[in-house]
Design a protein around this motif. Sequence first.
Motif, short mmCIF file in Angstrom:
data_model
loop_
_atom_site.label_atom_id
_atom_site.label_comp_id
_atom_site.label_asym_id
_atom_site.label_seq_id
_atom_site.Cartn_x
_atom_site.Cartn_y
_atom_site.Cartn_z
N VAL A 93 82.55 -14.74 157.45
CA VAL A 93 83.42 -13.68 157.98
C VAL A 93 82.87 -12.34 157.50
CG1 VAL A 93 85.77 -12.80 158.15
CG2 VAL A 93 85.38 -15.26 157.89
N GLU A 94 82.03 -11.72 158.32
CA GLU A 94 81.42 -10.43 158.01
C GLU A 94 80.64 -10.47 156.70
OE1 GLU A 94 83.72 -6.83 159.57
OE2 GLU A 94 85.35 -8.14 158.91
N GLU A 95 80.08 -11.60 156.35
CA GLU A 95 79.36 -11.76 155.09
C GLU A 95 77.89 -11.39 155.20
OE1 GLU A 95 80.26 -15.72 153.51
OE2 GLU A 95 82.15 -15.62 154.64
N PHE A 96 77.33 -11.45 156.41
CA PHE A 96 75.94 -11.06 156.60
C PHE A 96 75.83 -9.68 157.26
CE2 PHE A 96 71.95 -11.27 159.22
CZ PHE A 96 71.07 -11.21 158.15
N ARG A 97 76.68 -9.42 158.22
CA ARG A 97 76.76 -8.11 158.86
C ARG A 97 78.22 -7.80 159.19
NH1 ARG A 97 72.58 -7.71 156.99
NH2 ARG A 97 70.57 -7.13 157.91
N GLU A 98 78.63 -6.59 158.98
CA GLU A 98 80.01 -6.20 159.27
C GLU A 98 80.30 -6.35 160.76
OE1 GLU A 98 80.83 -2.38 157.67
OE2 GLU A 98 80.50 -2.99 155.58
N ASP A 99 81.50 -6.83 161.06
CA ASP A 99 82.01 -7.07 162.41
C ASP A 99 81.34 -8.26 163.10
OD1 ASP A 99 83.90 -6.49 164.40
OD2 ASP A 99 82.39 -5.48 165.63
N PHE A 100 80.63 -9.10 162.35
CA PHE A 100 80.07 -10.32 162.92
C PHE A 100 80.55 -11.51 162.10
CE2 PHE A 100 77.17 -7.21 164.66
CZ PHE A 100 76.94 -7.68 165.95
N CYS A 101 81.03 -12.53 162.81
CA CYS A 101 81.49 -13.75 162.17
C CYS A 101 80.86 -14.95 162.89
CB CYS A 101 83.01 -13.87 162.24
SG CYS A 101 83.91 -12.48 161.53
N CYS A 102 80.73 -16.06 162.18
CA CYS A 102 80.12 -17.25 162.77
C CYS A 102 80.86 -18.51 162.33
CB CYS A 102 78.66 -17.38 162.37
SG CYS A 102 77.60 -16.05 162.96
N LEU A 103 80.80 -19.51 163.18
CA LEU A 103 81.24 -20.86 162.87
C LEU A 103 80.06 -21.79 163.08
CD1 LEU A 103 84.64 -20.77 164.76
CD2 LEU A 103 84.41 -21.13 162.30
N ALA A 104 79.97 -22.86 162.29
CA ALA A 104 78.86 -23.80 162.43
C ALA A 104 79.30 -25.20 162.06
CB ALA A 104 77.67 -23.38 161.56
N ALA A 105 78.68 -26.18 162.67
CA ALA A 105 78.97 -27.59 162.39
C ALA A 105 77.68 -28.40 162.45
CB ALA A 105 79.97 -28.14 163.41
N PRO A 106 77.55 -29.41 161.61
CA PRO A 106 76.32 -30.23 161.62
C PRO A 106 76.30 -31.19 162.79
CG PRO A 106 77.88 -31.11 160.02
CD PRO A 106 78.49 -29.84 160.55
N VAL A 107 75.09 -31.56 163.19
CA VAL A 107 74.87 -32.61 164.19
C VAL A 107 74.23 -33.77 163.44
CG1 VAL A 107 73.64 -33.27 166.28
CG2 VAL A 107 74.59 -30.96 166.06
N ARG A 108 74.81 -34.94 163.56
CA ARG A 108 74.34 -36.10 162.80
C ARG A 108 73.73 -37.15 163.72
NH1 ARG A 108 76.03 -35.62 157.65
NH2 ARG A 108 77.73 -34.15 157.25
N ASN A 109 72.71 -37.85 163.20
CA ASN A 109 72.11 -38.92 163.99
C ASN A 109 72.88 -40.22 163.80
OD1 ASN A 109 71.32 -39.94 161.49
ND2 ASN A 109 69.18 -39.32 161.70
N VAL A 110 72.36 -41.29 164.35
CA VAL A 110 73.08 -42.55 164.33
C VAL A 110 73.27 -43.09 162.91
CG1 VAL A 110 71.03 -43.99 164.57
CG2 VAL A 110 73.22 -44.79 165.52
N ARG A 111 72.42 -42.64 161.98
CA ARG A 111 72.54 -43.06 160.58
C ARG A 111 73.45 -42.15 159.76
NH1 ARG A 111 67.28 -43.26 161.86
NH2 ARG A 111 66.78 -41.40 160.65
N GLY A 112 74.03 -41.15 160.43
CA GLY A 112 74.93 -40.24 159.73
C GLY A 112 74.24 -39.09 159.04
#
Length: 289
Positions: A187-206
């Motif tokens: 939440v505005e931690e890298f640049r002011e007024d910019f926020c991001c969400l992220a999630a991992p993508v896992r393969n069949v082995r997790g």
Amino acid sequence: MSTARTVLRLLTLLAADPDGLRADEIAQRLGKSTSTAYNLLDTLCREGFVVHGDGGAYRLTADASALVPSAPTTGRLPTSLEGILDELFERTHKRVYLAAAQSGNVVIPLARGRQGMPRIPGLGARIGENAHALALGKIALSLLDERGLERYLARGLRTFTPVTIVDPALLRDQLDEIRATDLAFDVEEFREDFCCLAAPVRNVRGQAVAALGVSMSARCFELERDAITNTLREVALRASAALGVPEAPAQVPAIPEDPAVLESRRWPDLTSAASAGQTDISIGEEVAS
């Protein structure tokens, strides 16, 4: 200098793909308009660096191939992941990213967006010393073993904005939460007024083999966070399912398998300008299209 960097990136893309690329594919990977890509390609064709072959694909000439080193890769990203990124963009109407581990760094090989969508200033194609300030970087940090995390923390947590997490204990708490929820945010931690969400993508082995991210303004984050989080989770699950298909195996290495994934010293152009009072990191232009 910006045009020169773009031309060098274009040549490197072609060097890494001997079968050639279409102008629209090049435009997406460079984060430029299709007309800009055509103009650059036309110039390179006239100068003898590139040829326009059958099927609309552009390729390096033999002489140019001998001069341009291909970028180190870990294999072509599965086509299914490219489609997944398109789906995330279409459903969120935000700039979206796919990150993965490559050659000892976290890289962003694919991104989607429209011209006019705000870009995160200073975000380049590789994530290094700014990992603790970016949702995609936090996903990578959460997957490091204790030794790898200690190595990252030992270099010090650089401040990018007044709300950047610079306390190792607070960062560890957030990484614990990311491991428990498979969701990261900044939440505005890298640049002011910019926020991001992220999630991992896992393969069949997790194993986490990649991460999907969505960037937005602080206002959008406040109003749309829940809806975008739900969409991101759904698309990440679909991506994980796609990687489990035997006939389309992932060739992207699992992030935890590379303990040096965040060691920026492997990249001589990943330099901090903190000593000069600047905030940008010299790692090239943003890759988003």
